[in-house]
Design a protein around this motif. Structure first.
Motif, PDB file in Angstrom:
ATOM      1  N   PHE A  74       0.795  -1.227   0.000  1.00  0.00           N
ATOM      2  CA  PHE A  74       0.000   0.000   0.000  1.00  0.00           C
ATOM      3  C   PHE A  74       0.834   1.288   0.000  1.00  0.00           C
ATOM      4  CE2 PHE A  74      -3.082  -2.930   2.135  1.00  0.00           C
ATOM      5  CZ  PHE A  74      -4.052  -2.884   1.144  1.00  0.00           C
ATOM      6  N   CYS A  75       2.017   1.264   0.543  1.00  0.00           N
ATOM      7  CA  CYS A  75       2.753   2.512   0.768  1.00  0.00           C
ATOM      8  C   CYS A  75       4.029   2.607  -0.066  1.00  0.00           C
ATOM      9  CB  CYS A  75       3.122   2.656   2.244  1.00  0.00           C
ATOM     10  SG  CYS A  75       1.831   2.121   3.388  1.00  0.00           S
ATOM     11  N   CYS A  78       4.749   4.696  -3.357  1.00  0.00           N
ATOM     12  CA  CYS A  78       5.079   6.121  -3.251  1.00  0.00           C
ATOM     13  C   CYS A  78       6.238   6.356  -2.287  1.00  0.00           C
ATOM     14  CB  CYS A  78       3.869   6.923  -2.772  1.00  0.00           C
ATOM     15  SG  CYS A  78       2.545   6.984  -3.994  1.00  0.00           S
ATOM     16  N   HIS A  79       6.160   5.757  -1.095  1.00  0.00           N
ATOM     17  CA  HIS A  79       7.141   6.074  -0.052  1.00  0.00           C
ATOM     18  C   HIS A  79       8.456   5.315  -0.216  1.00  0.00           C
ATOM     19  CE1 HIS A  79       4.782   8.754   2.558  1.00  0.00           C
ATOM     20  NE2 HIS A  79       3.743   8.099   2.068  1.00  0.00           N
ATOM     21  N   PRO A  95       4.191  13.692  -6.769  1.00  0.00           N
ATOM     22  CA  PRO A  95       4.990  14.464  -5.804  1.00  0.00           C
ATOM     23  C   PRO A  95       5.639  13.552  -4.756  1.00  0.00           C
ATOM     24  CG  PRO A  95       2.805  15.437  -6.077  1.00  0.00           C
ATOM     25  CD  PRO A  95       2.810  14.157  -6.871  1.00  0.00           C
ATOM     26  N   PRO A  97       6.913  12.199  -1.311  1.00  0.00           N
ATOM     27  CA  PRO A  97       6.713  12.404   0.125  1.00  0.00           C
ATOM     28  C   PRO A  97       8.064  12.576   0.818  1.00  0.00           C
ATOM     29  CG  PRO A  97       6.110  10.140  -0.528  1.00  0.00           C
ATOM     30  CD  PRO A  97       6.737  10.805  -1.722  1.00  0.00           C
ATOM     31  N   PRO A  98       8.069  13.181   2.003  1.00  0.00           N
ATOM     32  CA  PRO A  98       9.347  13.288   2.725  1.00  0.00           C
ATOM     33  C   PRO A  98       9.791  11.905   3.197  1.00  0.00           C
ATOM     34  CG  PRO A  98       7.522  14.031   4.119  1.00  0.00           C
ATOM     35  CD  PRO A  98       6.943  13.751   2.755  1.00  0.00           C
ATOM     36  N   ARG A 112      -0.474   8.649  14.954  1.00  0.00           N
ATOM     37  CA  ARG A 112      -0.496   9.721  13.963  1.00  0.00           C
ATOM     38  C   ARG A 112      -0.425   9.131  12.543  1.00  0.00           C
ATOM     39  NH1 ARG A 112       2.817  12.566   9.940  1.00  0.00           N
ATOM     40  NH2 ARG A 112       1.738  14.543   9.684  1.00  0.00           N
ATOM     41  N   HIS A 121      -3.161  13.321   4.073  1.00  0.00           N
ATOM     42  CA  HIS A 121      -2.280  14.378   4.575  1.00  0.00           C
ATOM     43  C   HIS A 121      -1.797  15.155   3.355  1.00  0.00           C
ATOM     44  CE1 HIS A 121       0.766  16.274   7.169  1.00  0.00           C
ATOM     45  NE2 HIS A 121       1.586  16.128   6.145  1.00  0.00           N
ATOM     46  N   GLY A 122      -2.203  16.414   3.224  1.00  0.00           N
ATOM     47  CA  GLY A 122      -1.774  17.215   2.073  1.00  0.00           C
ATOM     48  C   GLY A 122      -2.120  16.517   0.772  1.00  0.00           C
ATOM     49  N   ARG A 123      -1.115  16.249  -0.036  1.00  0.00           N
ATOM     50  CA  ARG A 123      -1.361  15.647  -1.345  1.00  0.00           C
ATOM     51  C   ARG A 123      -1.611  14.149  -1.268  1.00  0.00           C
ATOM     52  NH1 ARG A 123       4.072  18.207  -3.204  1.00  0.00           N
ATOM     53  NH2 ARG A 123       4.250  17.877  -0.982  1.00  0.00           N
ATOM     54  N   MET A 124      -1.414  13.560  -0.092  1.00  0.00           N
ATOM     55  CA  MET A 124      -1.722  12.128   0.048  1.00  0.00           C
ATOM     56  C   MET A 124      -3.201  11.968   0.374  1.00  0.00           C
ATOM     57  SD  MET A 124      -0.155   9.329   2.676  1.00  0.00           S
ATOM     58  CE  MET A 124      -1.269   8.057   3.260  1.00  0.00           C
ATOM     59  N   MET A 127      -6.730   6.753   2.679  1.00  0.00           N
ATOM     60  CA  MET A 127      -6.643   5.392   2.157  1.00  0.00           C
ATOM     61  C   MET A 127      -7.518   4.417   2.944  1.00  0.00           C
ATOM     62  SD  MET A 127      -2.609   5.098   1.137  1.00  0.00           S
ATOM     63  CE  MET A 127      -2.877   3.600   0.171  1.00  0.00           C
TER      64      MET A 127
HETATM   65  C1  HEC Z   1       0.017   7.853  -4.062  1.00  0.00           C
HETATM   66  C2  HEC Z   1       1.219   8.027  -3.291  1.00  0.00           C
HETATM   67  C3  HEC Z   1       1.179   7.708  -1.815  1.00  0.00           C
HETATM   68  C4  HEC Z   1       0.783   6.538  -1.204  1.00  0.00           C
HETATM   69  C5  HEC Z   1       0.255   5.270  -1.867  1.00  0.00           C
HETATM   70  C6  HEC Z   1       0.984   6.736   0.203  1.00  0.00           C
HETATM   71  N1  HEC Z   1       1.475   7.981   0.449  1.00  0.00           N
HETATM   72 FE1  HEC Z   1       1.911   8.757   2.261  1.00  0.00          FE
HETATM   73  N2  HEC Z   1       2.341  10.541   1.392  1.00  0.00           N
HETATM   74  C7  HEC Z   1       2.392  10.779   0.035  1.00  0.00           C
HETATM   75  C8  HEC Z   1       2.754  12.160  -0.194  1.00  0.00           C
HETATM   76  C9  HEC Z   1       2.937  12.819  -1.557  1.00  0.00           C
HETATM   77  C10 HEC Z   1       2.925  12.747   1.074  1.00  0.00           C
HETATM   78  C11 HEC Z   1       3.297  14.193   1.376  1.00  0.00           C
HETATM   79  C12 HEC Z   1       1.991  14.974   1.402  1.00  0.00           C
HETATM   80  C13 HEC Z   1       2.180  16.452   1.588  1.00  0.00           C
HETATM   81  O1  HEC Z   1       3.015  16.855   2.424  1.00  0.00           O
HETATM   82  O2  HEC Z   1       1.470  17.206   0.908  1.00  0.00           O
HETATM   83  C14 HEC Z   1       2.657  11.692   2.049  1.00  0.00           C
HETATM   84  C15 HEC Z   1       2.720  11.871   3.410  1.00  0.00           C
HETATM   85  C16 HEC Z   1       2.654  10.865   4.337  1.00  0.00           C
HETATM   86  C17 HEC Z   1       2.869  11.013   5.751  1.00  0.00           C
HETATM   87  C18 HEC Z   1       3.102  12.333   6.466  1.00  0.00           C
HETATM   88  C19 HEC Z   1       4.525  12.774   6.371  1.00  0.00           C
HETATM   89  C20 HEC Z   1       4.688  14.104   7.112  1.00  0.00           C
HETATM   90  O3  HEC Z   1       5.080  15.084   6.462  1.00  0.00           O
HETATM   91  O4  HEC Z   1       4.423  14.160   8.302  1.00  0.00           O
HETATM   92  C21 HEC Z   1       2.759   9.773   6.308  1.00  0.00           C
HETATM   93  C22 HEC Z   1       2.927   9.406   7.776  1.00  0.00           C
HETATM   94  C23 HEC Z   1       2.468   8.860   5.247  1.00  0.00           C
HETATM   95  N3  HEC Z   1       2.404   9.544   4.074  1.00  0.00           N
HETATM   96  C24 HEC Z   1       2.281   7.513   5.417  1.00  0.00           C
HETATM   97  C25 HEC Z   1       1.816   6.664   4.419  1.00  0.00           C
HETATM   98  C26 HEC Z   1       1.491   5.280   4.634  1.00  0.00           C
HETATM   99  C27 HEC Z   1       1.657   4.555   5.950  1.00  0.00           C
HETATM  100  C28 HEC Z   1       1.042   4.795   3.446  1.00  0.00           C
HETATM  101  C29 HEC Z   1       0.530   3.410   3.145  1.00  0.00           C
HETATM  102  C30 HEC Z   1      -0.661   2.992   3.847  1.00  0.00           C
HETATM  103  C31 HEC Z   1       1.099   5.879   2.484  1.00  0.00           C
HETATM  104  N4  HEC Z   1       1.571   6.987   3.116  1.00  0.00           N
HETATM  105  C32 HEC Z   1       0.736   5.765   1.155  1.00  0.00           C
HETATM  106  C33 HEC Z   1       2.104   9.875  -0.960  1.00  0.00           C
HETATM  107  C34 HEC Z   1       1.620   8.606  -0.753  1.00  0.00           C
END
Ligand code: HEC
Length: 150
Positions: A74-75, A78-79, A95, A97-98, A112, A121-124, A127
């Motif tokens: 799932f993550c 992107c991550h 975009p 992610p950090p 969190r 969160h923002g552009r994410m 889910m």
């Molecule tokens: C489609 C791409 C995508 C997927 C899939 C995704 N993320 Fe993200 N995620 C991002 C992006 C892009 C950001 C930054 C968003 C922003 O700051 O605008 C982010 C931000 C985050 C953050 C916050 C980071 C902060 O700045 O504090 C967390 C925690 C996170 N994701 C966890 C997850 C987890 C856990 C999963 C899987 C369940 C997941 N993400 C799946 C794209 C994705």
């Protein structure tokens, strides 16, 4: 909850099958992940979710193993596999992610991270439709340890 999880998995499977007929193969794999939020009918997910602070399961080796697998599904697209923010979807233009390692302790707290999975969160985008409650917690425990353990 079980039915919701099952339908979410079916949707994922359908999305995966669909990629074979996508006209632009280069972007097919990103399509499910980049679908704009709000395209699923309201009410298709039970709300409200149980409070993040009260339904946290105890972290166990089995939970962490489950989290590792679910994170990969799932993550990681992107991550990135190691949480560096460099997944395959990012390499195709989404975009970045950090890196999880760059987040402070509060941002890496499991409750969190579950909140981010559920609500986005923002552009994410949120889910919750794809990632069930148990997987969310297992993923959160895995992610909160990323970069701090081998
Ligand atoms: C489609 C791409 C995508 C997927 C899939 C995704 N993320 Fe993200 N995620 C991002 C992006 C892009 C950001 C930054 C968003 C922003 O700051 O605008 C982010 C931000 C985050 C953050 C916050 C980071 C902060 O700045 O504090 C967390 C925690 C996170 N994701 C966890 C997850 C987890 C856990 C999963 C899987 C369940 C997941 N993400 C799946 C794209 C994705």
């Amino acid at each position: 909850m079980r039915a919701v999880l099952a339908s979410g998995l079916l949707a994922l499977l359908a999305a995966a099958c669909d990629s074979g007929t996508e006209e632009r193969p280069g972007t097919a794999a990103t399509r499910a992940a980049m679908r704009p939020s709000g395209t699923l009918p309201e009410g298709s997910v039970p709300r409200p979710f149980p409070g993040a602070s009260t339904d946290r399961p105890a972290a166990s080796p089995a939970l962490l193993a489950r989290g590792r697998v679910a994170y990969g599904a799932f993550c990681a697209p992107c991550h990135g596999a190691s949480g560096g923010g460099d997944g395959s979807v990012v390499q195709r233009g989404f975009p970045a992610p950090p890196p999880f390692a760059s987040l402070d302790e509060a941002a890496r707290a499991p409750a969190r991270i579950v909140d981010v999975i559920r609500h986005g969160h923002g552009r994410m985008r949120p889910m919750a439709e794809q990632v069930g409650n148990a997987d969310s917690w297992s993923i959160a425990e895995h992610v909160s340890r990323m970069g701090t353990e081998p």
